[in-house]
Design a protein around this motif. Structure first.
Motif, PDB file in Angstrom:
ATOM      1  N   SER A 293       0.842  -1.199   0.000  1.00 30.02           N
ATOM      2  CA  SER A 293       0.000   0.000   0.000  1.00 30.02           C
ATOM      3  C   SER A 293       0.880   1.252   0.000  1.00 30.02           C
ATOM      4  O   SER A 293       0.938   1.993   0.995  1.00 30.02           O
ATOM      5  CB  SER A 293      -0.934   0.015   1.217  1.00 30.02           C
ATOM      6  N   PRO A 294       1.597   1.495  -1.109  1.00 31.49           N
ATOM      7  CA  PRO A 294       2.492   2.659  -1.129  1.00 31.49           C
ATOM      8  C   PRO A 294       1.742   3.982  -1.054  1.00 31.49           C
ATOM      9  O   PRO A 294       2.239   4.952  -0.483  1.00 31.49           O
ATOM     10  CB  PRO A 294       3.237   2.516  -2.458  1.00 31.49           C
ATOM     11  N   GLY A 295       0.531   4.050  -1.624  1.00 26.82           N
ATOM     12  CA  GLY A 295      -0.235   5.295  -1.553  1.00 26.82           C
ATOM     13  C   GLY A 295      -0.609   5.649  -0.121  1.00 26.82           C
ATOM     14  O   GLY A 295      -0.491   6.809   0.308  1.00 26.82           O
ATOM     15  N   ALA A 296      -1.053   4.656   0.647  1.00 30.92           N
ATOM     16  CA  ALA A 296      -1.377   4.904   2.047  1.00 30.92           C
ATOM     17  C   ALA A 296      -0.136   5.280   2.837  1.00 30.92           C
ATOM     18  O   ALA A 296      -0.185   6.127   3.740  1.00 30.92           O
ATOM     19  CB  ALA A 296      -2.037   3.664   2.654  1.00 30.92           C
ATOM     20  N   ALA A 297       1.006   4.684   2.485  1.00 31.32           N
ATOM     21  CA  ALA A 297       2.256   5.019   3.177  1.00 31.32           C
ATOM     22  C   ALA A 297       2.632   6.477   2.940  1.00 31.32           C
ATOM     23  O   ALA A 297       3.027   7.195   3.870  1.00 31.32           O
ATOM     24  CB  ALA A 297       3.379   4.096   2.711  1.00 31.32           C
ATOM     25  N   VAL A 298       2.495   6.929   1.709  1.00 27.85           N
ATOM     26  CA  VAL A 298       2.786   8.333   1.402  1.00 27.85           C
ATOM     27  C   VAL A 298       1.835   9.250   2.159  1.00 27.85           C
ATOM     28  O   VAL A 298       2.227  10.306   2.684  1.00 27.85           O
ATOM     29  CB  VAL A 298       2.712   8.572  -0.113  1.00 27.85           C
ATOM     30  N   GLY A 299       0.565   8.858   2.231  1.00 27.82           N
ATOM     31  CA  GLY A 299      -0.402   9.664   2.968  1.00 27.82           C
ATOM     32  C   GLY A 299      -0.065   9.774   4.441  1.00 27.82           C
ATOM     33  O   GLY A 299      -0.159  10.856   5.042  1.00 27.82           O
ATOM     34  N   VAL A 300       0.344   8.642   5.055  1.00 30.25           N
ATOM     35  CA  VAL A 300       0.727   8.668   6.471  1.00 30.25           C
ATOM     36  C   VAL A 300       1.942   9.552   6.681  1.00 30.25           C
ATOM     37  O   VAL A 300       2.008  10.359   7.623  1.00 30.25           O
ATOM     38  CB  VAL A 300       0.983   7.239   6.984  1.00 30.25           C
ATOM     39  N   LEU A 301       2.940   9.437   5.800  1.00 32.80           N
ATOM     40  CA  LEU A 301       4.136  10.269   5.914  1.00 32.80           C
ATOM     41  C   LEU A 301       3.798  11.752   5.772  1.00 32.80           C
ATOM     42  O   LEU A 301       4.281  12.590   6.545  1.00 32.80           O
ATOM     43  CB  LEU A 301       5.169   9.861   4.871  1.00 32.80           C
ATOM     44  N   ALA A 302       2.980  12.086   4.770  1.00 35.92           N
ATOM     45  CA  ALA A 302       2.636  13.489   4.547  1.00 35.92           C
ATOM     46  C   ALA A 302       1.835  14.055   5.717  1.00 35.92           C
ATOM     47  O   ALA A 302       2.124  15.154   6.217  1.00 35.92           O
ATOM     48  CB  ALA A 302       1.852  13.625   3.240  1.00 35.92           C
ATOM     49  N   PHE A 303       0.844  13.310   6.163  1.00 36.55           N
ATOM     50  CA  PHE A 303       0.025  13.799   7.274  1.00 36.55           C
ATOM     51  C   PHE A 303       0.850  13.923   8.549  1.00 36.55           C
ATOM     52  O   PHE A 303       0.720  14.913   9.301  1.00 36.55           O
ATOM     53  CB  PHE A 303      -1.153  12.847   7.490  1.00 36.55           C
ATOM     54  N   GLY A 304       1.695  12.936   8.825  1.00 31.32           N
ATOM     55  CA  GLY A 304       2.536  13.005  10.009  1.00 31.32           C
ATOM     56  C   GLY A 304       3.501  14.177   9.967  1.00 31.32           C
ATOM     57  O   GLY A 304       3.732  14.846  10.987  1.00 31.32           O
ATOM     58  N   THR A 305       4.049  14.460   8.788  1.00 28.22           N
ATOM     59  CA  THR A 305       4.970  15.595   8.657  1.00 28.22           C
ATOM     60  C   THR A 305       4.254  16.913   8.906  1.00 28.22           C
ATOM     61  O   THR A 305       4.783  17.806   9.586  1.00 28.22           O
ATOM     62  CB  THR A 305       5.603  15.586   7.264  1.00 28.22           C
ATOM     63  N   VAL A 306       3.039  17.062   8.376  1.00 27.48           N
ATOM     64  CA  VAL A 306       2.280  18.300   8.589  1.00 27.48           C
ATOM     65  C   VAL A 306       1.935  18.479  10.064  1.00 27.48           C
ATOM     66  O   VAL A 306       2.106  19.572  10.637  1.00 27.48           O
ATOM     67  CB  VAL A 306       1.007  18.289   7.711  1.00 27.48           C
ATOM     68  N   VAL A 307       1.448  17.408  10.697  1.00 31.35           N
ATOM     69  CA  VAL A 307       1.095  17.489  12.120  1.00 31.35           C
ATOM     70  C   VAL A 307       2.321  17.834  12.953  1.00 31.35           C
ATOM     71  O   VAL A 307       2.276  18.694  13.850  1.00 31.35           O
ATOM     72  CB  VAL A 307       0.460  16.170  12.585  1.00 31.35           C
ATOM     73  N   LEU A 308       3.436  17.201  12.668  1.00 30.25           N
ATOM     74  CA  LEU A 308       4.659  17.457  13.423  1.00 30.25           C
ATOM     75  C   LEU A 308       5.151  18.883  13.209  1.00 30.25           C
ATOM     76  O   LEU A 308       5.596  19.546  14.155  1.00 30.25           O
ATOM     77  CB  LEU A 308       5.737  16.454  12.998  1.00 30.25           C
ATOM     78  N   PHE A 309       5.064  19.389  11.971  1.00 34.68           N
ATOM     79  CA  PHE A 309       5.535  20.745  11.679  1.00 34.68           C
ATOM     80  C   PHE A 309       4.697  21.781  12.440  1.00 34.68           C
ATOM     81  O   PHE A 309       5.238  22.704  13.053  1.00 34.68           O
ATOM     82  CB  PHE A 309       5.455  21.002  10.175  1.00 34.68           C
ATOM     83  N   VAL A 310       3.382  21.615  12.410  1.00 34.20           N
ATOM     84  CA  VAL A 310       2.508  22.570  13.102  1.00 34.20           C
ATOM     85  C   VAL A 310       2.732  22.507  14.612  1.00 34.20           C
ATOM     86  O   VAL A 310       2.811  23.543  15.291  1.00 34.20           O
ATOM     87  CB  VAL A 310       1.034  22.283  12.754  1.00 34.20           C
ATOM     88  N   ALA A 311       2.867  21.296  15.143  1.00 34.00           N
ATOM     89  CA  ALA A 311       3.047  21.153  16.597  1.00 34.00           C
ATOM     90  C   ALA A 311       4.372  21.741  17.062  1.00 34.00           C
ATOM     91  O   ALA A 311       4.433  22.447  18.071  1.00 34.00           O
ATOM     92  CB  ALA A 311       2.960  19.679  16.991  1.00 34.00           C
ATOM     93  N   ASP A 312       5.466  21.472  16.317  1.00 38.40           N
ATOM     94  CA  ASP A 312       6.789  21.895  16.766  1.00 38.40           C
ATOM     95  C   ASP A 312       7.077  23.357  16.474  1.00 38.40           C
ATOM     96  O   ASP A 312       7.916  23.962  17.157  1.00 38.40           O
ATOM     97  CB  ASP A 312       7.868  21.029  16.109  1.00 38.40           C
ATOM     98  N   HIS A 313       6.412  23.939  15.468  1.00 37.00           N
ATOM     99  CA  HIS A 313       6.745  25.308  15.085  1.00 37.00           C
ATOM    100  C   HIS A 313       5.686  26.330  15.479  1.00 37.00           C
ATOM    101  O   HIS A 313       5.949  27.532  15.379  1.00 37.00           O
ATOM    102  CB  HIS A 313       6.967  25.390  13.570  1.00 37.00           C
ATOM    103  N   ALA A 314       4.534  25.880  15.934  1.00 35.35           N
ATOM    104  CA  ALA A 314       3.484  26.837  16.298  1.00 35.35           C
ATOM    105  C   ALA A 314       2.941  26.583  17.706  1.00 35.35           C
ATOM    106  O   ALA A 314       2.928  27.485  18.543  1.00 35.35           O
ATOM    107  CB  ALA A 314       2.338  26.777  15.276  1.00 35.35           C
TER     108      ALA A 314
END
Length: 367
Positions: A293-314
């Motif tokens: 499921s490479p598409g789901a893997a990309v989605g998890v990576l993208a969503f996790g990166t966005v959540v982490l960026f907002v949490a750590d920088h804001a």
């Protein structure tokens, strides 16, 4: 003069005796007393050094939850000095024990399934799963090792025998000893937390009085800065980490990651340490790739990166630095340096130390 009067005379004379002459002059005597007190303090700290982390956790928990405790005490003014601290301590214990109990049950079920799989592999062999060959970079080597070690019946007998009897026994002993040690420390933390809830205000007043006598006025500002930093760090690390775990746990369930609840809990714990959460959702993405499921893997990576960026920088800089006007760089250095110096306890001690240092620097710089 009668005999009783003769016997009583030395006692009255002794009561009027002048104190002996000091061996040291006044300033040297005060320094000697200070040195003796410091020596006794160091000796006492060395004696209880094994319990200092438990005391530190009790102080952190008491500081972080003190506003809630004060609200409960104001709502129940008739509660005795024993009942309310006891209820608060039991509540804190349940906050930790309930998730740990659920995790222990989950791990027990996983261990049971793993032992069942090992027995089946020993008797019938374990064909190479499809996801092993799909592992990035390591797929061919992992498939070849699996085929040579576990694929045929009895082929992995030596490997499984060593794993089940040797390493598992040693690992079980080490794990059991570590669990027992931490259970004792946790019980001592709860005991200290009870007394902090019961006598916290009197103890804080005594600490402030001693600090001002030793270091002069202004210690109250330093204490308030440290307390605000601890509370801000608890909000910025623990609450934000739990929020990240919930959001990514939902993403794991949507993407059909195996055991999404376990991965969500691991993400929540890892998110409390800077830069650790990507290890968890990166592992979840690799597992999805291995399952095709490479598409789901990309989605998890993208969503996790966005959540982490907002949490750590804001979110985190506003919660931690906003409480003490501490720049996020010093918050980050305090967290990382504290973890390196004190372990998990340093997550909260490090930012508090940095907040006090920045406050003293600003006072010395005049602004």
């Amino acid at each position: 003069m009668t005999i009783p009067m003769v016997l009583a005379e030395p006692a009255r004379h002794r009561g009027r005796m002048d104190p002996p002459d000091p061996l040291l002059p006044g300033r040297a005597q005060r320094l000697a007393g200070l040195f003796a007190g410091l020596l006794l303090f160091v000796l006492g700290a060395w004696m209880i050094r094994g319990f200092l982390p438990a005391l530190g956790w009790a102080v952190i928990l008491a500081v972080a939850t003190w506003p809630l405790y004060c609200r409960a005490r104001a709502a129940r003014p008739a509660a005795s000095r024993l009942v309310l601290p006891l209820l608060a301590t039991v509540g804190m214990a349940l906050v930790f024990l309930l998730p740990l109990g659920a995790a222990a049950l989950e791990l027990g079920e996983e261990a049971r399934q793993a032992l069942h799989w090992a027995q089946e592999a020993h008797l019938q062999g374990a064909p190479v799963p499809g996801w092993v060959a799909g592992l990035p970079l390591l797929g061919p080597q992992a498939s070849a090792w699996w085929a040579q070690t576990l694929a045929a019946p009895q082929l992995g007998a030596g490997f499984l025998h060593r794993l089940s009897e040797g390493e598992l026994i040693g690992l079980g002993r080490s794990f059991g000893g570590a669990v027992a040690h931490r259970a004792v420390l946790f019980g001592f933390t709860l005991l200290a937390l009870f007394f902090l809830f019961r006598d916290g205000e009197a103890l804080a007043a005594q600490v402030l009085r001693v600090a001002e006598r030793l270091f002069g006025p202004g210690m109250e500002r330093v204490g308030r800065q440290a307390i605000a930093s601890v509370r801000g760090t608890v909000s910025g690390l623990v609450l934000v980490g739990l929020g990240e775990g919930v959001l990514l746990g939902i993403a794991y369930a949507v993407a059909r990651v195996p055991h999404p609840l376990m991965f969500g809990a691991l993400t929540a714990v890892a998110a409390m340490v800077p830069f650790a959460a990507p290890l968890v959702f990166g592992a979840a993405a690799l597992l999805l790739v291995a399952e095709g499921s490479p598409g789901a893997a990309v989605g998890v990576l993208a969503f996790g990166t966005v959540v982490l960026f907002v949490a750590d920088h804001a979110v985190r800089p506003a919660l931690i630095g906003g409480a003490t006007r501490l720049p996020f760089l010093w918050v980050l250095l305090g967290i990382l340096g504290g973890v390196e110096a004190f372990g998990l306890l340093g997550l909260f001690v490090g930012p508090a130390v940095m907040a006090v240092l920045v406050l003293l620097w600003r006072d010395a710089a005049g602004g």
